[in-house]
Design an enzyme around this catalytic site. Structure first.
Site, PDB file in Angstrom:
ATOM      1  CG  ASP A   4      -0.378  -0.377   2.487  1.00  0.00           C
ATOM      2  OD1 ASP A   4       0.846  -0.336   2.686  1.00  0.00           O
ATOM      3  OD2 ASP A   4      -0.991  -0.421   3.536  1.00  0.00           O
TER       4      ASP A   4
ATOM      5  CG  ASN B 155      -8.643   0.997  11.299  1.00  0.00           C
ATOM      6  OD1 ASN B 155      -7.749   0.367  11.234  1.00  0.00           O
ATOM      7  ND2 ASN B 155      -9.010   2.070  10.672  1.00  0.00           N
TER       8      ASN B 155
ATOM      9  CG  HIS C 205      -5.540  -0.578   8.638  1.00  0.00           C
ATOM     10  ND1 HIS C 205      -5.725   0.875   8.571  1.00  0.00           N
ATOM     11  CD2 HIS C 205      -4.667  -1.070   9.095  1.00  0.00           C
ATOM     12  CE1 HIS C 205      -4.572   1.254   8.866  1.00  0.00           C
ATOM     13  NE2 HIS C 205      -3.788   0.103   9.268  1.00  0.00           N
TER      14      HIS C 205
ATOM     15  CD  GLU D 190      -8.617   2.541   6.807  1.00  0.00           C
ATOM     16  OE1 GLU D 190      -8.099   1.639   7.419  1.00  0.00           O
ATOM     17  OE2 GLU D 190      -8.270   3.721   6.872  1.00  0.00           O
TER      18      GLU D 190
HETATM   19  C1  F6R Z   1       1.293  -0.159   6.311  1.00  0.00           C
HETATM   20  C2  F6R Z   1       0.157  -1.023   6.136  1.00  0.00           C
HETATM   21  C3  F6R Z   1      -0.649  -0.726   7.715  1.00  0.00           C
HETATM   22  C4  F6R Z   1       0.023  -1.091   8.692  1.00  0.00           C
HETATM   23  C5  F6R Z   1      -0.880  -0.944  10.163  1.00  0.00           C
HETATM   24  C6  F6R Z   1       0.148  -1.366  11.469  1.00  0.00           C
HETATM   25  O1  F6R Z   1       2.093  -0.621   5.046  1.00  0.00           O
HETATM   26  O2  F6R Z   1      -0.168  -1.656   5.565  1.00  0.00           O
HETATM   27  O3  F6R Z   1      -1.664  -1.687   7.386  1.00  0.00           O
HETATM   28  O4  F6R Z   1       0.386  -2.615   8.652  1.00  0.00           O
HETATM   29  O5  F6R Z   1      -1.332   0.390  10.169  1.00  0.00           O
HETATM   30  O6  F6R Z   1       1.032  -0.439  11.412  1.00  0.00           O
HETATM   31  P1  F6R Z   1       2.285  -0.436  12.611  1.00  0.00           P
HETATM   32  O7  F6R Z   1       2.917  -1.767  12.265  1.00  0.00           O
HETATM   33  O8  F6R Z   1       3.090   0.698  12.401  1.00  0.00           O
HETATM   34  O9  F6R Z   1       1.631  -0.574  13.810  1.00  0.00           O
END
Ligand code: F6R
Length: 242
Positions: free
Chosen positions: A67, A135, A137, A142
Site C-alpha cells: 500500500d 481499527n 485494517h 479499512e
Molecule cells: C502499512 C500497512 C498498515 C500497517 C498497520 C500497522 O504498509 O499496511 O496496514 O501494517 O497500520 O502499522 P504499525 O506496524 O505501524 O502498527
C-alpha cells in the site's frame, strides 16, 4: 490459520524473517508483497541480514508494496516507498527492475490499481507480510471493505489518519491510501500477519475472538488456508486462551 506466540518483538521478528527467507529459498522466482510500519521493520532488517550473510539468491524474486499514502512523494521518510527501500530493498541489494510499488503521485489512481491487479493476476502472490491497524485494517483495507475487493484507492478512516501521523516528520495531509485488495490478501500462497506490544493486545483479541467480517478486516485471516498470525506475548495478553 495458525497462531504463533513469541516471547518478545525480537523473537517474533526473527521468526518472520526466517519465513521470508524460507519462501525465497523454496521458490527463487517468488512474488513477495510487503507492508510497512513499525511492526515488520525488524523482521525486514533481519531478513536482509540473513539474505546477504547467507548469500541467498534473490535475483529471481519480484517484490511489490502492499500500500501507499496517496499524494506523499517517495522521498518523504513517512512513505511506504521510502520505508521499503530503506529497510529491505537497499540492505538486500534488490535491483529496481525487481520492484513494483504504487505511485502515490499518479494522476490516475485507478490506472495504478489496474497495473497492480494485472501483475498479481499473472504471477500470484506467494508470500505477503502484513501488520494490523488499530481499527483492524489490513493494508489500507479499512473497516467496511468488501472481501472481494481488488487493488483500490481508499478513503482513510479517522483512526488510520490519526495513528498514521506517527510516520511523518512534518505535518502532512493524509486523506487517501492505495492498497492491494482483500481478495488478493486472501488468495496469497502464504499470509503472515504480525503484531507486537501491549497496544495491539485489544486488536489481536478482536482479530481472533470477534465475528469474522468487514467491520474488523483482520478477522478474515482466520479463513486463510495458509495464514499465520505471529504475535508476541504482550500482543497475546488479552486472549482468553493466552
Ligand atoms: C502499512 C500497512 C498498515 C500497517 C498497520 C500497522 O504498509 O499496511 O496496514 O501494517 O497500520 O502499522 P504499525 O506496524 O505501524 O502498527
Amino acid at each position: 490459520m495458525e497462531v504463533k506466540i513469541y516471547k518478545d518483538y525480537n523473537e517474533l521478528s526473527a521468526a518472520a524473517a526466517a519465513m521470508i527467507i524460507d519462501c525465497i529459498k523454496s521458490k527463487p522466482e517468488a512474488l513477495l508483497c510487503f507492508a510497512t510500519g513499525d511492526t515488520p521493520r525488524l523482521a525486514y532488517q533481519k531478513a536482509a541480514e540473513s539474505a546477504i550473510g547467507d548469500k541467498i539468491d534473490t535475483s529471481g524474486c519480484f517484490f511489490i508494496g502492499l500500500d501507499e499514502w496517496m499524494g506523499i512523494p517517495p522521498t518523504n521518510t513517512g512513505s511506504c516507498h521510502w520505508f521499503l527501500h530503506e529497510y529491505l530493498f537497499k540492505p538486500m541489494d534488490i535491483d529496481p527492475t525487481q520492484i513494483h510499488l504504487f505511485d502515490a503521485l499518479a494522476a490516475n489512481g485507478e490506472e495504478e490499481c489496474r497495473k497492480m491487479n494485472k501483475l498479481i493476476a499473472v504471477n500470484g502472490i506467494d508470500l505477503m507480510v502484513v501488520g494490523v491497524g488499530m481499527n483492524g485494517h489490513i493494508g489500507f483495507n479499512e473497516p467496511g471493505t468488501n472481501i472481494n475487493s481488488l487493488a483500490h484507492v481508499a478513503a482513510l478512516d479517522e483512526i488510520t489518519r490519526t495513528v498514521g501521523r506517527k510516520y511523518f516528520e512534518d505535518e502532512v495531509t493524509i486523506g487517501k491510501g492505495i492498497t492491494v485488495g482483500l481478495k488478493q490478501v486472501m488468495e496469497t500462497g502464504k499470509l503472515l500477519m504480525m503484531a507486537n506490544g501491549k497496544k495491539k493486545a485489544p486488536v489481536i483479541k478482536k482479530t481472533l475472538e470477534q465475528a469474522i467480517g468487514p467491520d474488523f478486516p483482520a478477522t478474515f485471516i482466520r479463513q486463510h488456508k495458509n495464514g499465520f498470525l505471529l504475535i508476541d506475548e504482550e500482543a497475546a495478553s488479552e486472549l482468553k486462551t493466552a
